[in-house]
Design a protein around this motif. Structure first.
Motif, short mmCIF file in Angstrom:
data_model
loop_
_atom_site.label_atom_id
_atom_site.label_comp_id
_atom_site.label_asym_id
_atom_site.label_seq_id
_atom_site.Cartn_x
_atom_site.Cartn_y
_atom_site.Cartn_z
N ILE A 170 0.84 -1.20 0.00
CA ILE A 170 0.00 0.00 0.00
C ILE A 170 0.87 1.25 0.00
O ILE A 170 0.62 2.20 -0.75
N GLN A 171 1.92 1.25 0.83
CA GLN A 171 2.78 2.43 0.91
C GLN A 171 3.51 2.68 -0.41
O GLN A 171 3.64 3.83 -0.85
N ARG A 172 3.99 1.61 -1.07
CA ARG A 172 4.67 1.77 -2.36
C ARG A 172 3.72 2.26 -3.43
O ARG A 172 4.07 3.11 -4.25
N THR A 173 2.50 1.73 -3.44
CA THR A 173 1.53 2.08 -4.47
C THR A 173 1.04 3.51 -4.30
O THR A 173 0.78 4.21 -5.29
N PHE A 174 0.94 3.95 -3.05
CA PHE A 174 0.42 5.29 -2.75
C PHE A 174 1.44 6.02 -1.85
O PHE A 174 1.23 6.18 -0.64
N PRO A 175 2.55 6.44 -2.43
CA PRO A 175 3.66 6.99 -1.62
C PRO A 175 3.32 8.27 -0.88
O PRO A 175 4.04 8.64 0.06
N THR A 176 2.25 8.97 -1.28
CA THR A 176 1.90 10.22 -0.59
C THR A 176 1.02 9.97 0.65
O THR A 176 0.73 10.92 1.39
N LEU A 177 0.60 8.73 0.86
CA LEU A 177 -0.16 8.41 2.06
C LEU A 177 0.79 8.04 3.19
O LEU A 177 1.96 7.72 2.96
#
Length: 215
Positions: A119-126
């Motif tokens: 999840i963190q890699r896919t959505f780095p701004t979260l």
């Protein structure tokens, strides 16, 4: 079940809570009890009308914190469907459980990766924080149900401020021993506790237990 249980607990503590679902009308139309005899989502929602129901995107809009309580195989796509705003804290509870070969399930992500990292890699701004995935939903929501809350809850995440937000939320509902394991890659460790947890469940005959780190 996890989402409903956490939503109700946070609502009881005065938070404004909205449950996200792909199709709110279809979800609200479910009134038949599920396989475990729990009320259908529509009946549950009617009983707890202070908790909103909306699409993933509408539920996440303007949220201070988003809880990902989806099944593991929907975790990444579900966060994407929510369109969570940059900088939002995402409390990720999901586990990568693979039921394709029956019970107990195996893990479809293991050893060198975790869902929290994906999840963190896919959505780095979260700002993703992994926690609560080592216990049953009822224990997550009300720690006093097991040993008066005298057990250990783990958090993993890259952002120190986001972890502090989550830790304060956990402590507010009764999690008294919270250990910060480090960056999001440490979620590989708590995820790997699930096979142990599942076999303990089979041996003990109850899900009302969790882990305690004894110093």
């Amino acid at each position: 079940m996890v989402g409903q249980t956490i939503a109700l607990r946070l609502s009881q503590f005065g938070h404004t809570v909205v449950v996200g679902t792909r199709d709110p009308q279809a979800s609200l139309a479910r009134t038949a009890p599920d396989a475990m005899g729990r009320p259908g989502f529509g009946d549950w929602s009617a009983e707890h009308d202070a908790i909103g129901v909306a699409t993933f995107a509408d539920a996440a809009q303007g949220a201070d914190l988003v809880v990902n309580a989806l099944s593991g195989d929907a975790a990444v796509s579900g966060v994407g469907a929510a369109g969570v705003a940059d900088g939002t804290v995402v409390l990720d509870i999901s586990n990568p459980l693979d039921f394709s070969r029956g019970m107990p399930p195996s893990l479809f992500v293991s050893n060198t990766d975790s869902l929290g990292e994906q999840i963190q890699r896919t959505f780095p701004t979260l700002r993703v924080v992994k926690t609560l995935n080592t216990m049953n939903a009822f224990v997550m929501a009300d720690p006093k149900l097991v040993a008066g809350g005298a057990f250990t809850t783990f958090v993993s995440g890259d952002d120190a401020d986001a972890k502090q937000v989550v830790i304060e939320l956990l402590e507010s509902i009764g999690h008294s021993d919270v250990i910060d394991l480090g960056d999001i890659s440490t979620a590989r460790g708590t995820k790997s506790l699930m096979p142990v947890w599942l076999r303990l469940y089979g041996s003990l005959g109850t899900p009302m237990f969790t882990f305690k780190v004894v110093r």
